[in-house]
Design a protein around this motif. Structure first.
Motif: not given
Ligand code: PLP
Length: 434
Positions: A397-403, A405-406, A425-426, A432-433
């Motif tokens: 369920m992990a996310s990249n909210y606030n960018r 990293p998991r 990693t950053f 994907l940007d």
């Protein structure tokens, strides 16, 4: 002192241990935040199911690991070695399972809204069974199978109308649900009739799932009884005898000392007795039985380590320990107000006399991991905070909210450890940007 799970203890240095390893050493080696998984415990939990199934249910019965609880390739390699089947709920999970080399004939594809693209992807991957949720999906699976000149094995998802008395948000077996076809409204019977009329569908049986984190005495027994009556009824009405019955997942695990300890071997034996008795009364053969444990396979095999930052004492109010992770790696408090057992792994020999709220690092005041956790009042920046029983529904369920990293997933295996999922990693985050 009793710890929340058998694989947690304290060593002669006074450090917390997990799977026999010194947690402070592991944190230093891999950095924090980090998810740890106890490989022996995963295998042990699988064997509780596979051995009980062999003992209690007809040949061909199989426990299926519900991968949504924690999904990455190494997990499926372990499931393959432990002779488990698997549940998948998306093409991403199918891709993960297949690329781990798992035998796709033992994969069951769930979900209440499979798109045409999902159905094609799953058939290309050779998924063994579709668990069909609704009439539109049944028609779409038939059309795709017909186009390929093949027959697709399916189960139909039926809603037995059982309330497992668990939390509303994880309660799916009641009549009013986005999942499945209720028996009570006649919709279940309708979809059976429709499935039996499809030339490229092989209806193997029925599925139900009543909820999650279930401790209730007889939830699976009641669900099985309702489903077996339905099987007998469908036999009377259509001359169709279901070969298998899938009872879903949901056995609860112990997050805090308030949760009971379930003996899953005994639970399964009792379910099996009830099934045999009900089948005898209904004069039908005992079908092959499937169950879909997720949480009870992986939850207590997991622990998350963080490093404490600020320790904020607000006189007359609460105390806060901030950690270097939070809702991005464990959203369960934010979602369900879930409770956890936490330790200050660096100070296990001191008295835990200060209740604190463990807060994450996200810009969100709901970003809390746990409340009312006793830690020593000397707790300070740099201490290692361990959150227990995080093997299920954390990494998945992990996310990249606030960018952010998991964290990586590190497997502990005897005296060894290895990385099963690398730290993000950053550059991964910006990859994907455009
Ligand atoms: C979530 C889910 C499971 C797994 O539930 P656990 O509580 O993790 O055991 C199994 N089957 C279905 C259909 C599910 O939705």
């Amino acid at each position: 002192m009793n710890y929340i799970c058998e694989n947690i203890s304290i060593n002669e240095k006074g450090d917390l241990t997990f799977a026999g390893q010194d947690i402070c050493d592991v944190a230093e080696r891999y950095g924090t935040p980090v998810y740890l998984m106890d490989e022996d415990r995963i295998r042990h939990n699988c064997r509780v199911y596979t051995e009980s199934f062999r003992k209690c249910f007809p040949e061909g019965s199989l426990p299926l690991y519900a991968g949504k609880a924690n999904c990455f390739r190494q997990m499926y390699r372990i499931m393959q070695e432990e002779n488990m089947g698997v549940d998948v709920v998306s093409c991403g999970e199918i891709h993960t399972v297949k690329s781990a080399g798992f035998g796709m004939g033992r994969a069951f594809f769930h979900g209440n809204n499979k798109t045409d693209a999902d159905i094609r992807f799953a058939m290309d991957a050779g998924v063994g069974y579709f668990v069909v949720d609704n009439p539109e999906e049944l028609a779409a699976v038939e059309a795709e199978a017909a186009g390929r000149g093949m027959t697709q094995k399916i189960l139909l998802r039926i809603t037995p109308g059982i309330d497992p008395h668990t939390y509303e948000a994880v309660n799916t077996g009641k009549v009013d649900s986005k999942f499945g076809n209720p028996i009570a409204t006649g919709q279940a019977e309708e979809i059976v009739k429709m499935a039996l009329a499809q030339p490229h569908i092989a209806l193997e049986g029925f599925h139900c799932h009543v909820g999650s984190q279930v401790f209730g005495e007889d939830v699976f027994e009641r669900a099985a009884a309702v489903m077996l009556e339905f099987i007998a009824d469908m036999n009377k009405k259509f001359g169709y005898m279901a070969a298998c019955l899938n009872l879903g997942g949901g056995y609860g695990v112990r997050y805090t000392a308030d949760d009971p300890c379930l003996n899953i071997r005994e639970k399964i034996e009792h379910v099996a007795e009830c099934i045999k008795e009900t089948c005898a009364n209904l004069e039908i053969p005992v079908p092959q039985i499937f169950m879909e444990p997720g949480r009870s396979i992986v939850a207590d095999a997991g622990m998350t380590l963080y490093t404490a930052g600020s320790v904020k004492k607000i006189p007359g109010y609460k105390n806060y320990v901030s950690i270097d992770g939070g809702m991005t790696d464990n959203p369960r408090f934010a979602l369900y107000k879930s409770r956890y057992t936490c330790y200050n792994a660096s100070r296990m020999n001191e008295e835990a006399d200060m209740p604190v709220t463990i807060g994450g690092r996200c810009c969100e005041s709901g970003d809390i991991i746990a409340e009312n956790i006793p830690v020593p009042s000397s707790t300070c920046r740099g201490d290692i905070i361990a959150v227990c029983t995080t093997g299920a529904y954390n990494y998945s369920m992990a996310s990249n909210y606030n960018r952010i990293p998991r964290p990586p997933v590190v497997m502990l295996n005897g005296a060894e450890s290895y990385i099963a999922v690398k730290r993000e990693t950053f550059d991964d985050i910006t990859s994907l940007d455009v």
